[in-house]
Design a protein around this motif. Structure first.
Motif, PDB file in Angstrom:
ATOM      1  N   SER A 177       0.821  -1.111   0.008  1.00  0.00           N
ATOM      2  CA  SER A 177      -0.034   0.207  -0.046  1.00  0.00           C
ATOM      3  C   SER A 177       0.789   1.255  -0.066  1.00  0.00           C
ATOM      4  CB  SER A 177      -0.683  -0.037   1.326  1.00  0.00           C
ATOM      5  OG  SER A 177      -1.423   1.068   1.360  1.00  0.00           O
TER       6      SER A 177
ATOM      7  N   ILE B  87       0.672   5.355   0.033  1.00  0.00           N
ATOM      8  CA  ILE B  87      -0.241   6.387   0.503  1.00  0.00           C
ATOM      9  C   ILE B  87       0.822   7.666   0.272  1.00  0.00           C
ATOM     10  CG2 ILE B  87      -1.696   7.315   2.145  1.00  0.00           C
ATOM     11  CD1 ILE B  87      -1.579   4.659   3.538  1.00  0.00           C
TER      12      ILE B  87
ATOM     13  N   ASN C 256      -3.012   5.298  -3.016  1.00  0.00           N
ATOM     14  CA  ASN C 256      -4.292   6.235  -2.663  1.00  0.00           C
ATOM     15  C   ASN C 256      -3.630   7.542  -2.118  1.00  0.00           C
ATOM     16  OD1 ASN C 256      -6.580   4.824  -3.020  1.00  0.00           O
ATOM     17  ND2 ASN C 256      -5.569   3.343  -1.844  1.00  0.00           N
TER      18      ASN C 256
ATOM     19  N   LEU D  97      -6.112   3.285   5.080  1.00  0.00           N
ATOM     20  CA  LEU D  97      -5.672   3.042   3.637  1.00  0.00           C
ATOM     21  C   LEU D  97      -4.425   2.132   3.730  1.00  0.00           C
ATOM     22  CD1 LEU D  97      -6.288   6.279   2.072  1.00  0.00           C
ATOM     23  CD2 LEU D  97      -7.471   4.394   1.716  1.00  0.00           C
TER      24      LEU D  97
ATOM     25  N   SER E 151      -9.128  -1.742   3.505  1.00  0.00           N
ATOM     26  CA  SER E 151      -9.198  -1.126   2.306  1.00  0.00           C
ATOM     27  C   SER E 151      -8.614  -1.831   1.232  1.00  0.00           C
ATOM     28  CB  SER E 151      -8.379   0.429   2.377  1.00  0.00           C
ATOM     29  OG  SER E 151      -7.121   0.315   2.801  1.00  0.00           O
TER      30      SER E 151
END
Length: 261
Positions: free
Chosen positions: A139, A141, A198, A239, A244
């Motif tokens: 992930s 961010i 994200n 997130l 998510s």
């Protein structure tokens, strides 16, 4: 269900946490169970932040010096991560907050800042993305603020000229807004390898801005307050977590409804 929000067993790297939102981001990740390393060029500031968190019982795993902006440095960072951390589950870039104030700068000053916040970001995500694609998960961010989604209102600054120089600087809106579209592009490139990207667009934080600006901002927002520490921690953990796992390419406004108007 609550286990999906846990970061226990996950490794995270936060870039440029010495700027606004960074301390809360690092603390939130650790409180959710992650092991967190920090990186950036200002190692003294990183040590000060690490010492502050460690003294509060929030343990930072380590500090990695990283001068973002050149391919060779991004390659070296990736090598360090593979050797020292191994699996990297989470990467968070907070570098959009290292911007110059004011409207008058030399070409060299502008070029240096954009090399870090634009080219440097792309190179960092490129090489960290390669680590995550090899793993088959991860992930990413990117941290921006509400100005990525809406133009700043000059009337909010009538009683705060210093904040005006900061938010109406030559490159502020350009850098903040660029994170939104780059998030989409990175999400598209990394997605087939189960790597998500994200962005979070935060409102200003309480106790970080003067009363004149905060009063004007709050008047325009729906929830009638500024962002607090928990407001920063929670969406980052969300997130970063498996909760998510089907969300990518989005910019999440965390602004009390300011940009909804």
């Amino acid at each position: 269900m609550l286990n999906r929000f846990s970061l226990t067993g996950k490794n995270a790297l936060v870039s440029s946490p010495e700027y606004i939102y960074g301390e809360e981001i690092v603390a939130g990740l650790i409180e959710a169970g992650a092991k967190v390393w920090v990186c950036g060029e200002n190692t003294e500031a990183l040590r000060d932040l690490s010492d502050k968190l460690n003294s509060a019982g929030i343990k930072v795993q380590g500090i990695i010096e990283y001068n973002q902006g050149k391919e060779a440095d991004a390659v070296l960072l990736a090598q360090k991560l593979r050797n020292e951390i191994g699996v990297l589950d989470i990467f968070i870039d907070n570098g959009s907050n290292c911007l110059m104030k004011g409207w008058v700068h030399t070409f060299e000053e502008i070029n240096e800042n954009l090399q870090r916040t634009q080219l440097g970001l792309m190179l960092t995500v490129k090489h960290i993305g390669m680590i995550m694609t090899d793993q088959g998960f991860g992930s990413v961010i990117l941290i921006s603020d509400y100005a990525a989604l809406v133009g700043c209102d000059v009337h909010n600054y009538e009683n705060d000229p210093e904040k005006f120089d900061e938010d109406f600087s030559l490159i502020y809106g350009f850098v903040k807004g660029s994170y939104v579209n780059y998030t989409r592009q990175a999400a598209g490139f990394l997605g087939e390898n189960n790597v998500r990207c994200n962005c979070i667009a935060f409102a200003p934080m309480e106790n970080k801005v003067n009363e004149g600006f905060s009063d004007a901002f709050i008047k325009h927002s729906h929830l009638k307050r500024l962002t607090n520490k928990e407001d920063v921690k929670a969406p980052v953990v969300f997130l970063a977590s498996d909760a998510s796992s089907y969300i990518t390419g989005v910019t999440l406004p965390v602004d009390g409804g300011y940009t909804a108007k």
